[in-house]
Motif scaffolding. Structure first.
Motif, PDB file in Angstrom:
ATOM      1  N   ARG A 224      52.328  42.274  37.607  1.00 34.44           N
ATOM      2  CA  ARG A 224      51.020  42.352  36.948  1.00 34.44           C
ATOM      3  C   ARG A 224      50.292  43.631  37.363  1.00 34.44           C
ATOM      4  O   ARG A 224      49.652  44.284  36.539  1.00 34.44           O
ATOM      5  N   HIS A 225      50.392  43.984  38.622  1.00 36.29           N
ATOM      6  CA  HIS A 225      49.785  45.228  39.114  1.00 36.29           C
ATOM      7  C   HIS A 225      50.365  46.419  38.368  1.00 36.29           C
ATOM      8  O   HIS A 225      49.637  47.277  37.871  1.00 36.29           O
ATOM      9  N   ASN A 226      51.675  46.481  38.298  1.00 38.70           N
ATOM     10  CA  ASN A 226      52.340  47.607  37.644  1.00 38.70           C
ATOM     11  C   ASN A 226      52.029  47.669  36.150  1.00 38.70           C
ATOM     12  O   ASN A 226      51.912  48.761  35.592  1.00 38.70           O
ATOM     13  N   LEU A 227      51.884  46.525  35.509  1.00 41.57           N
ATOM     14  CA  LEU A 227      51.522  46.518  34.090  1.00 41.57           C
ATOM     15  C   LEU A 227      50.139  47.140  33.881  1.00 41.57           C
ATOM     16  O   LEU A 227      49.927  47.866  32.912  1.00 41.57           O
ATOM     17  N   VAL A 228      49.210  46.847  34.780  1.00 42.49           N
ATOM     18  CA  VAL A 228      47.884  47.460  34.692  1.00 42.49           C
ATOM     19  C   VAL A 228      48.014  48.980  34.780  1.00 42.49           C
ATOM     20  O   VAL A 228      47.411  49.716  33.998  1.00 42.49           O
ATOM     21  N   VAL A 229      48.804  49.440  35.728  1.00 44.33           N
ATOM     22  CA  VAL A 229      48.976  50.880  35.935  1.00 44.33           C
ATOM     23  C   VAL A 229      49.629  51.520  34.714  1.00 44.33           C
ATOM     24  O   VAL A 229      49.139  52.529  34.191  1.00 44.33           O
ATOM     25  N   PHE A 230      50.718  50.958  34.251  1.00 47.70           N
ATOM     26  CA  PHE A 230      51.461  51.553  33.135  1.00 47.70           C
ATOM     27  C   PHE A 230      50.725  51.438  31.810  1.00 47.70           C
ATOM     28  O   PHE A 230      50.997  52.182  30.880  1.00 47.70           O
ATOM     29  N   ARG A 231      49.777  50.524  31.726  1.00 48.29           N
ATOM     30  CA  ARG A 231      48.992  50.373  30.498  1.00 48.29           C
ATOM     31  C   ARG A 231      47.636  51.056  30.612  1.00 48.29           C
ATOM     32  O   ARG A 231      46.705  50.722  29.888  1.00 48.29           O
ATOM     33  N   GLY A 232      47.525  52.001  31.527  1.00 49.25           N
ATOM     34  CA  GLY A 232      46.324  52.820  31.629  1.00 49.25           C
ATOM     35  C   GLY A 232      45.074  52.078  32.072  1.00 49.25           C
ATOM     36  O   GLY A 232      43.973  52.436  31.680  1.00 49.25           O
ATOM     37  N   GLY A 233      45.236  51.031  32.872  1.00 45.51           N
ATOM     38  CA  GLY A 233      44.084  50.310  33.393  1.00 45.51           C
ATOM     39  C   GLY A 233      43.699  49.077  32.610  1.00 45.51           C
ATOM     40  O   GLY A 233      42.712  48.409  32.943  1.00 45.51           O
ATOM     41  N   GLU A 234      44.474  48.747  31.602  1.00 48.80           N
ATOM     42  CA  GLU A 234      44.185  47.555  30.803  1.00 48.80           C
ATOM     43  C   GLU A 234      44.197  46.310  31.701  1.00 48.80           C
ATOM     44  O   GLU A 234      45.139  46.091  32.465  1.00 48.80           O
ATOM     45  N   ASN A 235      43.149  45.527  31.629  1.00 48.97           N
ATOM     46  CA  ASN A 235      42.968  44.302  32.423  1.00 48.97           C
ATOM     47  C   ASN A 235      42.823  44.554  33.916  1.00 48.97           C
ATOM     48  O   ASN A 235      43.039  43.655  34.723  1.00 48.97           O
ATOM     49  N   ALA A 236      42.454  45.754  34.302  1.00 51.18           N
ATOM     50  CA  ALA A 236      42.338  46.099  35.724  1.00 51.18           C
ATOM     51  C   ALA A 236      41.359  45.197  36.459  1.00 51.18           C
ATOM     52  O   ALA A 236      41.630  44.774  37.585  1.00 51.18           O
ATOM     53  N   LEU A 237      40.232  44.901  35.849  1.00 53.24           N
ATOM     54  CA  LEU A 237      39.210  44.104  36.531  1.00 53.24           C
ATOM     55  C   LEU A 237      39.605  42.638  36.694  1.00 53.24           C
ATOM     56  O   LEU A 237      39.074  41.950  37.567  1.00 53.24           O
ATOM     57  N   GLN A 238      40.552  42.180  35.896  1.00 50.78           N
ATOM     58  CA  GLN A 238      41.034  40.810  36.040  1.00 50.78           C
ATOM     59  C   GLN A 238      42.197  40.727  37.035  1.00 50.78           C
ATOM     60  O   GLN A 238      42.297  39.781  37.805  1.00 50.78           O
ATOM     61  N   VAL A 239      43.064  41.723  37.010  1.00 45.36           N
ATOM     62  CA  VAL A 239      44.306  41.664  37.786  1.00 45.36           C
ATOM     63  C   VAL A 239      44.162  42.232  39.198  1.00 45.36           C
ATOM     64  O   VAL A 239      44.647  41.635  40.167  1.00 45.36           O
ATOM     65  N   LEU A 240      43.511  43.382  39.345  1.00 47.67           N
ATOM     66  CA  LEU A 240      43.536  44.083  40.630  1.00 47.67           C
ATOM     67  C   LEU A 240      42.696  43.456  41.747  1.00 47.67           C
ATOM     68  O   LEU A 240      43.168  43.410  42.891  1.00 47.67           O
ATOM     69  N   PRO A 241      41.474  42.981  41.496  1.00 45.72           N
ATOM     70  CA  PRO A 241      40.685  42.448  42.616  1.00 45.72           C
ATOM     71  C   PRO A 241      41.382  41.373  43.455  1.00 45.72           C
ATOM     72  O   PRO A 241      41.343  41.442  44.692  1.00 45.72           O
ATOM     73  N   PRO A 242      42.071  40.406  42.859  1.00 45.96           N
ATOM     74  CA  PRO A 242      42.744  39.410  43.708  1.00 45.96           C
ATOM     75  C   PRO A 242      43.924  39.992  44.511  1.00 45.96           C
ATOM     76  O   PRO A 242      44.387  39.367  45.463  1.00 45.96           O
ATOM     77  N   LEU A 243      44.371  41.177  44.137  1.00 41.26           N
ATOM     78  CA  LEU A 243      45.525  41.784  44.805  1.00 41.26           C
ATOM     79  C   LEU A 243      45.140  42.786  45.896  1.00 41.26           C
ATOM     80  O   LEU A 243      46.013  43.368  46.535  1.00 41.26           O
TER      81      LEU A 243
END
Length: 158
Positions: free
Chosen positions: A3-22
């Motif tokens: 999920r982290h890598n998908l955020v990165v490869f998709r240019g930050g898409e869903n970053a605020l949902q995925v990254l904070p818990p990680l």
């Protein structure tokens, strides 16, 4: 991790949902969330995430330097600019980074902050072949050339 890598490869898409818990699970999640905040002009949030971070890797120092530089420019804070300049210099002058592209970019940034444009050009000219089609690089190169009185090169950069 996926999920982290998908955020990165998709240019930050869903970053605020995925990254904070990680943040406490994947170290890069903090850095990528800081980058996301910077790209979205949420400088205060970026600063809050990075201000107490103990840097170990060059990329961590560089990102912390960038955050301080943005705050320094936005608020005309000499203290933030000094901190930024110190972090850039720390990376750029380190034996492991001084001959790398990021290390040279850091030294150019350090001298840019100090308004020592002849020194900026020493570093930018050494890496220019790698960025010949990069608009951001060419803009900074043009500004440095103009400030150093190299107007023909400045025009080419712009």
């Amino acid at each position: 991790m996926l999920r982290h890598n998908l955020v990165v490869f998709r240019g930050g898409e869903n970053a605020l949902q995925v990254l904070p818990p990680l943040l406490d699970v994947i170290p890069e999640a903090r850095l990528n969330l800081v980058i996301h905040y910077l790209k979205n002009d949420e400088v205060k949030e970026a600063f809050n995430l990075i201000k107490d971070m103990d840097c170990v890797l060059p990329k961590e120092y560089i990102l912390k330097a960038v955050v301080h530089a943005v705050i320094g420019q936005n608020t005309e804070s000499k203290e933030h600019m000094r901190i930024s300049q110190n972090f850039f210099q720390m990376v750029g002058a380190s034996p492991s980074e001084c001959d790398t592209i990021p290390g040279r970019q850091c030294m150019a940034s350090c001298f840019f902050i100090l308004k020592q444009f002849d020194d900026v050009l020493v570093y930018l000219k050494s890496i220019r072949p790698y960025f010949i089609n990069d608009d951001d690089f060419n803009w900074n190169y043009g500004v440095a050339c103009a400030a150093a009185g190299e107007y023909k090169d400045a025009e080419e950069g712009f």
